[in-house]
Scaffold this motif. Structure first.
Motif, PDB file in Angstrom:
ATOM      1  N   PHE A 933      29.853  46.962  56.606  1.00  0.00           N
ATOM      2  CA  PHE A 933      28.800  46.041  56.175  1.00  0.00           C
ATOM      3  C   PHE A 933      27.526  46.344  56.936  1.00  0.00           C
ATOM      4  O   PHE A 933      27.594  46.816  58.085  1.00  0.00           O
ATOM      5  N   LYS A 937      23.557  41.669  57.448  1.00  0.00           N
ATOM      6  CA  LYS A 937      24.104  40.903  56.331  1.00  0.00           C
ATOM      7  C   LYS A 937      24.509  39.497  56.794  1.00  0.00           C
ATOM      8  O   LYS A 937      25.079  39.324  57.871  1.00  0.00           O
ATOM      9  N   GLU A 938      24.204  38.512  55.947  1.00  0.00           N
ATOM     10  CA  GLU A 938      24.557  37.124  56.259  1.00  0.00           C
ATOM     11  C   GLU A 938      26.056  36.978  56.466  1.00  0.00           C
ATOM     12  O   GLU A 938      26.859  37.537  55.721  1.00  0.00           O
ATOM     13  N   SER A 940      27.875  34.411  55.918  1.00  0.00           N
ATOM     14  CA  SER A 940      28.516  33.712  54.791  1.00  0.00           C
ATOM     15  C   SER A 940      28.796  34.679  53.638  1.00  0.00           C
ATOM     16  O   SER A 940      29.822  34.597  52.976  1.00  0.00           O
ATOM     17  N   THR A 941      27.900  35.639  53.419  1.00  0.00           N
ATOM     18  CA  THR A 941      28.110  36.625  52.366  1.00  0.00           C
ATOM     19  C   THR A 941      29.298  37.522  52.709  1.00  0.00           C
ATOM     20  O   THR A 941      30.120  37.856  51.868  1.00  0.00           O
ATOM     21  N   ILE A 942      29.350  37.913  53.992  1.00  0.00           N
ATOM     22  CA  ILE A 942      30.463  38.751  54.429  1.00  0.00           C
ATOM     23  C   ILE A 942      31.774  38.020  54.183  1.00  0.00           C
ATOM     24  O   ILE A 942      32.704  38.566  53.596  1.00  0.00           O
ATOM     25  N   GLU A 943      31.809  36.775  54.594  1.00  0.00           N
ATOM     26  CA  GLU A 943      33.024  35.980  54.433  1.00  0.00           C
ATOM     27  C   GLU A 943      33.480  35.988  52.973  1.00  0.00           C
ATOM     28  O   GLU A 943      34.650  36.211  52.674  1.00  0.00           O
ATOM     29  N   LYS A 944      32.514  35.760  52.118  1.00  0.00           N
ATOM     30  CA  LYS A 944      32.832  35.675  50.703  1.00  0.00           C
ATOM     31  C   LYS A 944      33.382  37.008  50.192  1.00  0.00           C
ATOM     32  O   LYS A 944      34.421  37.062  49.550  1.00  0.00           O
ATOM     33  N   GLU A 945      32.702  38.071  50.546  1.00  0.00           N
ATOM     34  CA  GLU A 945      33.111  39.391  50.063  1.00  0.00           C
ATOM     35  C   GLU A 945      34.490  39.774  50.568  1.00  0.00           C
ATOM     36  O   GLU A 945      35.290  40.370  49.871  1.00  0.00           O
ATOM     37  N   ASP A 948      37.264  38.078  48.810  1.00  0.00           N
ATOM     38  CA  ASP A 948      37.436  38.551  47.442  1.00  0.00           C
ATOM     39  C   ASP A 948      38.069  39.935  47.367  1.00  0.00           C
ATOM     40  O   ASP A 948      38.362  40.447  46.300  1.00  0.00           O
TER      41      ASP A 948
END
Length: 976
Positions: A933, A937-938, A940-945, A948
């Motif tokens: 990453f 990078k935020e 929260s975005t990392i967490e989401k990705e 998934d």
RNA sequence: GCCCGGGUGGUGGAACUGGUAGACACGCAGGACUUAAAAUCCUGUCGCCCGAAACGGCGGUGCGGGUUCGAUUCCCGCCCCGGGCACCA
């Protein structure tokens, strides 16, 4: 061009010496100073072995690094050249110790030069040089002329004390001193000169005193406490006994408190500081006087547990206690005298090995308990030491295990006064609440201590007191090869210091280095050796540690004729910033040189309280010994030898040959083999064989080569291995056996000539080169750690240097370096390495910097990078480690000057900034996969990705992830 | 007995402040080059299991427990090794 290290080393050595590259200036350099010091070596006849350079290489790297970082670095070397071995050799051969010492120094110097150390040899000092020991003597004179004023907490000139005596006597003087009676000013004035001098002597910091000393009859000398190990002399292992002798001593105890508190701010290893704290042994407590019944006498005790005073059921005196005679009633005289005689004849060694043995005798006298008024018996016991505290203890059997043992043994009363233990089983030494203690009852130990000391002081029974284990240092040696003590004895036999203008008092020539027939020290053999042609000189000499107690200052100004060092030089260099040496000096040298430093500061001669800010103890490089087994009886006379001879006669018929056998060595496998063992008398010890004939990969010893080397130990010695024997150059085998193998056991132990396990650095340097040797010793592991010498890994370092070379030259000798601009990748590799190496040097983590260099060279090789822009910086950062090769390549690159005096390159941090990171992704703490990453990078975005990610689904097993933790630039953990 | 260190692959040893255990090197195994050897280079190398392989599974930093999302790292108890002190009241 091939990498020929020996040619390079020769050429570069000359280059440096032509340019005087290692000459160090003083303040005029305009740079900040940095002082790196190696502990003074004793120039032994054996030369250096591979263990010695460990510390020298480490300090050399540090010095070179600091110099490249813009400091004016003082990194000197010299010799602690007075000492026993040269004298022992002189006694045996008649060779003057100065000659042997000079030869040894020459050998050391050659070895140092080979290793490429950056010492400034113009500053070399030797303690046995009259120009040096003149100042050792001068400092002794200052010690003699000083007393320690506890009110100002510093040493002062003795004249200030005399002034006080003439005006008010000594009653109110707070000083470090021996026992003296109280006198008034009038009395002082009426004392004779000799009486006055006698009294002053009790106050001087260098003083003559009757004291129990460690006398070593075999060496004919007195030893300091730290020179005695397990009741035998550290050097030579001879028995040591306690003897009352008149001796020159130094009052180091005056400095106990400062030596202790000064430790806190030092960057020294915790273990050394702890060792010093234990050695100083401060304990707080109280003294208390016990009145003897029907007598005017009092016995003073020291205790750290005054709170247990109500538990006292007896007193115990040391057998040497001075009041024994006076308090013992006639009825008990005989038994007491017998016991005292017994205890005195017990050597230190016996007393130490039989610590658990309880002995003692009742004196017949009683003391009166100061609070209860009860009569308590006074005993004598050898568990009480004359030299510590007051030489008397109050016996509190309920709360001191030694008193407990004593009371049980002699059936004395045991009273519990602190609750918390079970005194029917053992003494309770912990803290608790007082009971059976009248006014202390119910108090906690801390409070009880405070209260009882107040009471003790109020009733004038005693006082709050601090005691130290530290003893004054014996300063005289009955030896020849040391600094003469600058003392003479006047008409009235009063010891006086010589006039400073008469220094140095040179060591006189003698024709014999042994004590005289009347038992006087060797200096008494000197003819016509008198002060001012009429006064007797002191005949003892200073101990080995005298010169090393102040040598750090002499390096600052080694040729000064008017002072031990000039004020300007002392002000500039101040103290050692970085000191490196063995931990075996923890309580000896390191204590004494702190002591002398503090003393010189008190005199206003220097401005520092501690001699060395940072201390690093290099580990020992042990030798690996080749051990085989040997009978441990006298082969010529012992009956067991018959069995060995019978064994040999199985192979050899000639009886004369068998009768000549003087010893037997057994190979390891033979001893391990049970059936063989049972057929031989099993009285074995191990013995070392020379490592030159040992193959440490196969654990095979080449007996034949050993025999053929002409070593006497192989002659007429029966070597037994499995399936055969070896005797005087020939093998004899069992039927059917024809392969011999003489196995040994490899044991790491201290490298020493007598253990035949010494590896000489010269041999390694010849084979691999100095740079390789230096780097390999560093690569072995952290400097502080001890490790056995092992050449197994040296090829790796050697390969590294050749790989480095190949960045500059092709196989067919072409110069490859170009002026092309370096790519970002190349610069990144370089600057990553600069940063790592810089950090590692500061931490002294040299083994990891060597790996960093290896990684760097490997990566540059992969990229086929031959760019000057990169390579010149690489040479610079490598130069403290491998000075010869890097200087050579530096010159080949035509960079000008010397690499030694060029600045260390600056890290370009901007090249090291990463914009992405490959995160390890763990499920419940176990890494499962990785994903990259961008670092900005935020979260929260990392967490989401991450949640998934298809690949992770299988770990969830249908459960919803409970939690996700993202640590920027580190890792990601998913909890399910 | 007390006080300091330390215990990680076959070996020497890495791992910042609790964040991918085993960097780097040796050794070993296989391969390339060579008539051959040396040198050099390439590949593999913590253990076990599945497999053709995997960015498969399990275990793993002296032993036992604990704290934590996560422990070689911190805490408690124990074992072993090295060093120092040792009747210090």
């Amino acid at each position: 061009m091939e990498y020929k290290f020996s040619e390079i080393e020769e050429q570069i050595k000359k280059f440096w010496s032509d340019k005087n590259i290692y000459r160090v200036g003083d303040a005029e350099s305009g740079k900040p100073k940095y002082y790196v010091l190696d502990m003074f070596p004793y120039p032994s006849g054996a030369g250096l072995h591979v263990g010695h350079p460990l510390g020298y290489i480490a300090s050399d790297i540090y010095s070179r690094y600091k110099r490249m970082k813009g400091f004016n670095v003082l990194h000197p070397m010299g010799y602690d050249s007075f000492g026993l071995p040269a004298e022992q050799y002189a006694i045996q051969t008649g060779q003057h110790p100065a000659i042997t010492t000079e030869q040894n120094i020459k050998r050391f110097r050659e070895q140092y030069d080979k290793m490429g150390f950056c010492f400034d040899w113009t500053r070399e000092v030797k303690t046995s040089d009259a120009e040096f020991y003149k100042w050792t003597q001068w400092i002794f004179i200052q010690l003699f002329n000083s007393w320690y004023n506890n009110s100002t907490d510093k040493a002062e000139n003795i004249s200030s004390l005399e002034k006080i005596f003439t005006t008010e006597g000594n009653a109110n003087v707070k000083a470090a001193h021996a026992e003296v009676k109280i006198f008034s000013a009038d009395e002082w004035k009426k004392f004779s000169e000799s009486e006055q001098q006698e009294i002053l002597m009790q106050y001087r910091l260098a003083f003559l005193s009757e004291a129990y000393v460690n006398w070593c009859p075999a060496l004919g000398t007195v030893l300091a406490n730290d020179e005695v190990k397990d009741g035998v002399s550290e050097r030579g292992g001879y028995p040591v006994e306690r003897k009352l002798m008149k001796q020159w001593m130094l009052r180091i105890t005056a400095y106990a408190e400062r030596l202790l508190s000064g430790l806190n701010d030092l960057q020294w290893s915790e273990s050394i500081k702890e060792a010093q704290r234990n050695w100083i042994g401060r304990s707080e407590g109280a003294s208390a006087k016990f009145q003897i019944a029907d007598s005017k006498l009092q016995i003073e005790v020291f205790t750290t547990r005054p709170d247990t005073i109500f538990g006292v059921t007896f007193l115990t005196l040391a057998p040497e206690h001075e009041l024994i005679n006076q308090i013992t009633p006639d009825s008990h005289k005989k038994e007491v005298e017998e016991y005292v005689l017994y205890a005195k004849n017990r050597s230190e060694r016996e007393r130490m090995t039989e610590v658990k043995k309880i002995t003692g005798v009742f004196t017949g006298a009683y003391a009166i308990h100061p609070f209860t008024g009860k009569q308590i018996p006074v005993w004598i016991g050898e568990y009480v030491l004359a030299g510590y505290g007051t030489g008397a203890v109050m016996g509190v059997p309920g709360h001191d295990s030694r008193d407990y043992g004593f009371a049980k043994h002699f059936n004395l009363e045991i009273i519990e006064v602190v609750s918390g233990g079970d005194i029917s089983k053992e003494a309770f030494e912990g803290e608790g609440k007082n009971i059976n203690s009248t006014f202390l009852d119910g108090l906690k130990t801390v409070d009880a201590k405070k209260k009882v000391i107040d009471e003790i002081e109020k009733n004038k029974i005693g006082e709050r007191k601090i005691n130290f284990k530290l003893r004054d240092a014996v300063f005289g040696r009955q030896r020849y090869w040391g600094e003469p003590i600058p003392i003479y004895y006047d008409e009235q036999n009063i010891p006086r210091v010589v006039d400073e203008n008469d220094l140095p008092i040179r060591l006189p020539e003698v024709d014999k280095y042994l004590p005289t027939e009347t038992g006087e020290p060797p200096l008494a053999n000197a003819k016509n050796w008198k002060y001012k042609n009429k006064f007797e000189f002191e005949k003892t000499t200073m101990p080995g540690w005298a010169g090393s107690s102040w040598y750090l200052f002499r390096y600052m100004d080694p040729h000064n004729k008017n002072a031990f060092a000039g004020k300007d030089k002392l002000d500039y260099w101040k103290q050692v910033d970085f000191y490196i040496g063995g931990s075996e000096h923890a309580t000896g040298h390191l204590m004494y040189f702190r002591f002398w430093t503090k003393f010189l500061k008190d005199l206003g001669l220097i401005d520092i309280e501690e001699p060395a800010k940072r201390l690093v103890n290099q580990g020992m490089i042990q030798g690996v010994s080749a051990k085989v087994f040997k009978n441990n009886f006298n082969f010529k006379t012992a009956p067991q030898s018959i069995a060995y001879k019978r064994f040999a006669s199985k192979y050899i018929t000639d009886s004369a040959t068998i009768e000549n056998i003087v010893d037997v060595f057994l190979c390891k496998d033979f001893v391990v083999n049970d059936s063989q063992k049972s057929s031989l008398p099993f009285l074995l010890s191990d013995i070392n064989l020379p490592v030159d004939f040992a193959d440490f990969t196969k654990y095979q010893f080449d007996i034949k080569a050993f025999y053929e080397s002409g070593d006497n130990r192989a002659k007429n010695v029966l070597f037994i291995f499995i399936g055969g024997i070896f005797l005087n150059g020939k093998f004899f085998f069992d039927a059917g056996v024809n392969n011999y193998s003489f196995g040994f056991t490899a044991i790491p132990e201290k490298m020493s000539k007598s253990k035949y396990n010494v590896v000489n650095p010269d041999d390694i340097i010849e084979k691999y080169g100095a740079d390789c040797f230096r780097m390999y010793e560093m690569f072995l592991g952290p400097v502080e750690m001890s490790k056995p010498w092992d050449t197994k890994g040296i090829d790796g370092v050697s390969r590294f240097l050749r790989k480095l070379w190949k960045l500059f030259y092709s196989d067919d000798g072409k110069w490859l370096v170009t002026n092309e601009a370096a790519t970002n990748d190349e610069l990144k590799i370089l600057h990553k390495t600069i940063k790592k190496v810089e950090d590692d040097i500061e931490k002294l983590s040299y083994n990891t910097s060597v790996s960093a260099f290896m990684i760097c060279v490997n990566e540059l090789t992969d990229l086929k990078c031959h760019k000057a822009e990169v390579l010149k910086d690489l040479l610079l950062i490598l130069s403290p480690f491998a000075p010869f090769t890097t200087e050579f390549l530096w010159q080949e690159m035509k960079q000008g000057g010397s690499i030694v005096t060029t600045n260390f390159p600056k890290v370009r941090e901007e090249l090291l900034v990463e914009n992405s990171f490959e995160y390890p992704i763990a499920i419940n703490g176990k890494t499962k996969t990785k994903i990259t990453f961008a670092l900005d990078k935020e979260i929260s975005t990392i967490e989401k990705e991450v949640l998934d990610m298809e690949i992770l689904k299988k770990y969830f097993e249908g459960r919803a992830p409970k939690k996700i933790i993202v640590v920027k630039g580190k890792m990601i953990n998913v909890v399910v």
